[in-house]
Each structure stands twice: as structure tokens, then as C-alpha cells.
Motif scaffolding. Structure first.
Motif, PDB file in Angstrom:
ATOM      1  N   UNK A  18     -18.110  -0.155   6.502  1.00 24.22           N
ATOM      2  CA  UNK A  18     -17.596  -0.409   5.160  1.00 24.22           C
ATOM      3  C   UNK A  18     -18.744  -0.328   4.148  1.00 24.22           C
ATOM      4  N   UNK A  19     -18.420  -0.185   2.853  1.00 24.11           N
ATOM      5  CA  UNK A  19     -19.479  -0.096   1.843  1.00 24.11           C
ATOM      6  C   UNK A  19     -20.460  -1.268   1.865  1.00 24.11           C
ATOM      7  N   UNK A  20     -19.989  -2.460   2.265  1.00 24.14           N
ATOM      8  CA  UNK A  20     -20.892  -3.617   2.313  1.00 24.14           C
ATOM      9  C   UNK A  20     -21.651  -3.707   3.632  1.00 24.14           C
ATOM     10  N   UNK A  21     -21.471  -2.727   4.503  1.00 23.81           N
ATOM     11  CA  UNK A  21     -22.159  -2.706   5.784  1.00 23.81           C
ATOM     12  C   UNK A  21     -21.413  -3.360   6.918  1.00 23.81           C
ATOM     13  N   UNK A  22     -20.291  -4.005   6.627  1.00 26.42           N
ATOM     14  CA  UNK A  22     -19.512  -4.638   7.684  1.00 26.42           C
ATOM     15  C   UNK A  22     -18.788  -3.578   8.513  1.00 26.42           C
ATOM     16  N   UNK A  23     -18.381  -3.971   9.714  1.00 28.80           N
ATOM     17  CA  UNK A  23     -17.714  -3.040  10.627  1.00 28.80           C
ATOM     18  C   UNK A  23     -16.212  -3.278  10.576  1.00 28.80           C
ATOM     19  N   UNK A  24     -15.458  -2.223  10.305  1.00 28.75           N
ATOM     20  CA  UNK A  24     -14.011  -2.332  10.259  1.00 28.75           C
ATOM     21  C   UNK A  24     -13.420  -2.558  11.638  1.00 28.75           C
ATOM     22  N   UNK A  25     -12.196  -3.096  11.697  1.00 32.47           N
ATOM     23  CA  UNK A  25     -11.601  -3.449  12.997  1.00 32.47           C
ATOM     24  C   UNK A  25     -11.404  -2.266  13.936  1.00 32.47           C
ATOM     25  N   UNK A  26     -11.080  -1.105  13.407  1.00 35.95           N
ATOM     26  CA  UNK A  26     -10.835   0.053  14.278  1.00 35.95           C
ATOM     27  C   UNK A  26     -12.132   0.554  14.910  1.00 35.95           C
ATOM     28  N   UNK A  27     -13.232   0.420  14.187  1.00 34.32           N
ATOM     29  CA  UNK A  27     -14.531   0.793  14.737  1.00 34.32           C
ATOM     30  C   UNK A  27     -15.015  -0.280  15.704  1.00 34.32           C
ATOM     31  N   UNK A  28     -14.843  -1.540  15.336  1.00 38.49           N
ATOM     32  CA  UNK A  28     -15.291  -2.631  16.197  1.00 38.49           C
ATOM     33  C   UNK A  28     -14.589  -2.592  17.548  1.00 38.49           C
ATOM     34  N   UNK A  29     -13.336  -2.177  17.527  1.00 42.33           N
ATOM     35  CA  UNK A  29     -12.561  -2.020  18.762  1.00 42.33           C
ATOM     36  C   UNK A  29     -13.283  -1.114  19.757  1.00 42.33           C
ATOM     37  N   UNK A  30     -13.886  -0.049  19.236  1.00 46.07           N
ATOM     38  CA  UNK A  30     -14.610   0.888  20.098  1.00 46.07           C
ATOM     39  C   UNK A  30     -15.971   0.328  20.487  1.00 46.07           C
ATOM     40  N   UNK A  31     -16.688  -0.241  19.522  1.00 52.61           N
ATOM     41  CA  UNK A  31     -18.017  -0.782  19.817  1.00 52.61           C
ATOM     42  C   UNK A  31     -17.964  -1.882  20.875  1.00 52.61           C
ATOM     43  N   UNK A  32     -16.855  -2.613  20.912  1.00 57.36           N
ATOM     44  CA  UNK A  32     -16.701  -3.695  21.891  1.00 57.36           C
ATOM     45  C   UNK A  32     -16.280  -3.207  23.270  1.00 57.36           C
ATOM     46  N   UNK A  33     -15.879  -1.941  23.349  1.00 57.89           N
ATOM     47  CA  UNK A  33     -15.402  -1.399  24.615  1.00 57.89           C
ATOM     48  C   UNK A  33     -16.533  -1.310  25.635  1.00 57.89           C
ATOM     49  N   UNK A  34     -16.249  -1.720  26.858  1.00 57.35           N
ATOM     50  CA  UNK A  34     -17.245  -1.606  27.920  1.00 57.35           C
ATOM     51  C   UNK A  34     -17.575  -0.142  28.203  1.00 57.35           C
ATOM     52  N   UNK A  35     -16.615   0.745  27.985  1.00 56.53           N
ATOM     53  CA  UNK A  35     -16.869   2.169  28.191  1.00 56.53           C
ATOM     54  C   UNK A  35     -17.885   2.685  27.178  1.00 56.53           C
ATOM     55  N   UNK A  36     -17.785   2.220  25.944  1.00 57.32           N
ATOM     56  CA  UNK A  36     -18.728   2.646  24.920  1.00 57.32           C
ATOM     57  C   UNK A  36     -20.147   2.202  25.277  1.00 57.32           C
ATOM     58  N   UNK A  37     -20.268   1.013  25.803  1.00 59.85           N
ATOM     59  CA  UNK A  37     -21.586   0.454  26.117  1.00 59.85           C
ATOM     60  C   UNK A  37     -22.289   1.187  27.253  1.00 59.85           C
ATOM     61  N   UNK A  38     -21.538   2.000  27.998  1.00 55.54           N
ATOM     62  CA  UNK A  38     -22.172   2.760  29.094  1.00 55.54           C
ATOM     63  C   UNK A  38     -22.741   4.097  28.639  1.00 55.54           C
ATOM     64  N   UNK A  39     -22.474   4.499  27.391  1.00 55.45           N
ATOM     65  CA  UNK A  39     -22.912   5.810  26.927  1.00 55.45           C
ATOM     66  C   UNK A  39     -24.437   5.907  26.860  1.00 55.45           C
ATOM     67  N   UNK A  40     -24.996   7.064  27.151  1.00 53.21           N
ATOM     68  CA  UNK A  40     -26.459   7.232  27.106  1.00 53.21           C
ATOM     69  C   UNK A  40     -27.070   6.861  25.756  1.00 53.21           C
ATOM     70  N   UNK A  41     -26.433   7.265  24.657  1.00 50.84           N
ATOM     71  CA  UNK A  41     -26.976   6.966  23.335  1.00 50.84           C
ATOM     72  C   UNK A  41     -26.983   5.468  23.069  1.00 50.84           C
ATOM     73  N   UNK A  42     -25.942   4.785  23.539  1.00 55.80           N
ATOM     74  CA  UNK A  42     -25.856   3.338  23.337  1.00 55.80           C
ATOM     75  C   UNK A  42     -26.917   2.632  24.164  1.00 55.80           C
TER      76      UNK A  42
END
Length: 355
Positions: free
Chosen positions: A278-302
Motif C-alpha cells: 500500500x502507499x503507506x508501506x503496509x501489506x494488503x490482505x491479498x498479498x499477506x495471504x501469499x507471504x504467510x504461505x509455507x509454500x512461499x517461504x520455501x522459494x529460493x528468493x525468499x
């Protein structure tokens, strides 16, 4: 085919202007009034999305909707009514925000069906600039609008088309000088940032997580080159690899909505992942949903700590995109200083870089 001649639609506005001026005019003032009326009555043919339209050479009372709102406000075009454009408020200067708030709102910002035709008639425009995507045009009564003033439809075809779109909109209202000056400022700044990062970006492949996924449906938005979250970053040398599996036109040519289970496949080759905040730097719910995913946390870039949040991804003018460039520069700064491995022990789902 040309739209109907516009002389009769300008008559009421010209008469009102003439009465106001004549009340204060004396002597040589009458010559100024005649010159003003002559300029306002001159017309030209403009190639719009809805055909070749006869419009004033120098419109004096403009209504703008959709994507036409921010560039016309920034250029100090003579606006008398606009649709709401809430998504652009965080990118407005104090002066532009004051102008935005002072103008008559003749439509909402979510649907062309919200257009208030009576409100448009009341502000008595001599030109109406419609800046909505082509699919949304079906929700407008063009006949009702054309009975009020000439209508030029100049809407977006894809997220990265805002530059061409802005140029055409400013051309329609006689403000091309403003466009050229703003583009030159943007190009100079983008070139400087591109040079700054030239030594680190060339070999990196980026992926982008957008903000328009639907967690309730179990999907996420994967944006590729030319999309909202990527097109300005590309101007500084960021390489977003890959493409959508099936191009369906418009924004669907540069973004897709895979199921959350497809995260590993979608981002597997990304050296760096950016994501929309978001413009204030906060994370929107649809993005946070992905960032919280265990699958996302396994990615090489992460796992390497190369995940950065980008603000102001909805910029749609060169002036507002200057802020996007600053945000990109701030977010990617760790790439200039980090050695191998993560630059921070913070998890990817924490406050994004540059927020």
C-alpha cells in the motif's frame, strides 16, 4: 464517421461567457471578448477510441473521468467536473489534491455505470474526456453524453499503456507541452537510477506478486512484464521473466491468477521477488495471504532474503511515477550492498523494504 457538429452544444456556454464578459467590458474590452469567442469556437478532428470526433481547439470547460483525471489535474487543464479517483490520492501533490477535492464529482471511481448525466449537464462542459477501459464503455450512455458536449473516449488497453494514454488525453485538451516536460523529467530520473543499478540488475531475474489476487478463491496475482507492479521498474533495468500461459487481452496479457498451490512453480526461477504494498508501506490482505504461505517461504528468493515491497505501483502519469521511481530505488538499495546470502534475518512477511 464524425460526430455531429458541436456549434449548438457550445452555444449555451458561449452565451453565458459572453454575458459575463459584457457586463464588465467597455471600450477595447469588446475586442478581447470577440477574440475569446473566436478561439473557443475553433474546432479540429481528434482520433479517439470512439471514432473521429470534432472537438474545440482550446476547450474551456472540461469533464474528465477514469484515467483522464490525474493527468488533466496535473496539467492545470480547465476542469469543471471529474469522476472520483481515490486510488490516485496518495500520489497527488497538496496543490493537485486541493484541486481534486474542489471539483464537482460527476461519477464514482469503481464503475462507469455510476456516471451522473444530470451533474455533467449542470457543469456545462465543452468537452468530455472518458478515460475508462473499453469493456466499461458498455455501461455508458454515449448518446446522452454527446447531447451535452463532444465526447472523446481515450481509455487504457493494458497497464503499461499509461504513457501513450496520457499523451493522447493531454493532446485532446491542448496540454501537450505539459506532457513533454513531465516525460523529460521522468526519463532523466529513470536513466539515473538505471545507471546506479546497472552493475547488479543485469544478471537477476525478477518475479512480482501483485495485489489483486483473491484469497477467498485461493489464488494470487502473478504479474509479468508490462503490468501494474512491473512496468515502471522495467524502466530502471529490472528484468521480469516469464509470461502468462494464455493471453486473453488487456491486463490479462501481463498477469494471471494461479492457485496458491502453484507458488513454487510460478516463482521457482526468480532470483528476486518484488511485491505490491500500500502507499503507506503496509501489506494488503491479498498479498499477506501469499507471504504467510509455507509454500512461499520455501522459494529460493525468499530463503535468500531477496524479497522487496514496492509502493506506488498504480502511478499512471509521469509526475506521479517519479514517486514510484523513488520507491523502487529505496526498495532495491540492499542489492547494492549485500554480499551472498540474506541481508537481514527478518522474514519475508515482515514490513517490506522501502516502506
Amino acid at each position: 464517421m464524425l460526430a455531429r457538429p458541436i456549434g449548438f452544444r457550445l452555444a449555451a456556454a458561449a452565451a453565458t461567457l459572453g454575458l459575463a464578459l459584457s457586463a464588465a467590458a467597455c471600450g477595447s474590452d469588446s475586442d478581447s471578448v470577440s477574440a475569446s469567442e473566436s478561439i473557443s469556437s475553433e474546432t479540429r478532428v481528434f482520433a479517439a477510441d470512439n471514432g473521429d470526433i470534432e472537438i474545440p481547439v482550446a476547450p474551456q470547460r472540461i469533464v474528465a473521468t477514469g484515467y483522464a483525471v490525474p493527468p488533466l489535474i496535473e496539467s492545470d487543464a480547465p476542469l469543471v467536473g471529474i469522476s472520483e479517483w481515490k486510488r490516485g490520492i496518495p500520489l497527488m501533490t497538496p496543490e493537485d489534491l486541493a484541486e481534486y477535492e474542489s471539483l464537482e464529482k460527476i461519477a464514482g471511481d469503481m464503475s462507469a455505470a455510476d456516471t451522473n448525466y444530470e451533474a455533467i449537464a449542470r457543469v456545462d462542459p465543452d468537452l468530455i474526456v472518458i478515460g475508462v477501459p473499453q469493456p466499461a464503455m458498455v455501461d455508458l450512455d454515449l448518446g446522452a453524453l454527446e447531447a451535452i458536449a463532444p465526447v472523446v473516449a481515450i481509455g487504457p488497453t493494458n497497464p503499461a499503456a499509461w504513457s501513450e494514454l496520457t499523451e493522447r488525453q493531454l493532446d485532446a485538451v491542448g496540454q501537450l507541452d505539459s506532457y513533454e516536460a513531465n516525460k523529460a523529467t521522468y526519463d532523466e530520473k529513470a536513466a539515473g537510477i538505471k545507471e546506479k543499478y546497472a552493475g547488479v540488475l543485469g544478471s537477476l531475474e525478477f518475479g512480482h506478486l501483485g495485489a489483486y489476487g483473491e484469497s477467498a478463491a485461493g489464488n494470487f496475482q502473478r504479474e509479468f512484464a508490462g503490468s501494474w507492479g512491473t512496468n515502471i521498474a522495467q524502466d530502471v533495468g529490472v528484468n521480469y521473466y516469464g509470461e502468462v500461459k494464455e493471453k486473453l487481452g488487456g491486463s490479462q496479457d501481463s498477469s494471471e491468477y494461479p492457485a496458491i498451490e502453484n507458488i513454487p512453480e510460478s516463482f521457482a526461477d526468480a532470483d528476486v521477488i518484488t511485491y505490491t504494498v500500500e502507499p503507506d508501506g503496509s501489506v494488503g490482505p491479498e498479498v499477506q495471504y501469499v507471504l504467510d504461505s509455507e509454500l512461499f517461504k520455501t522459494l529460493p528468493a525468499v530463503r535468500a532474503g531477496k524479497v522487496y515491497g514496492l509502493r506506488y505501483t498504480e502511478a499512471a502519469t509521469y509526475t506521479s511515477a517519479l514517486q514510484t521511481l523513488d520507491a523502487i530505488d529505496e526498495a532495491l538499495a540492499p542489492l547494492l550492498t549485500e554480499s551472498a546470502g540474506p541481508s537481514s534475518s527478518a522474514p519475508a512477511s515482515s514490513a517490506p523494504s522501502g516502506s
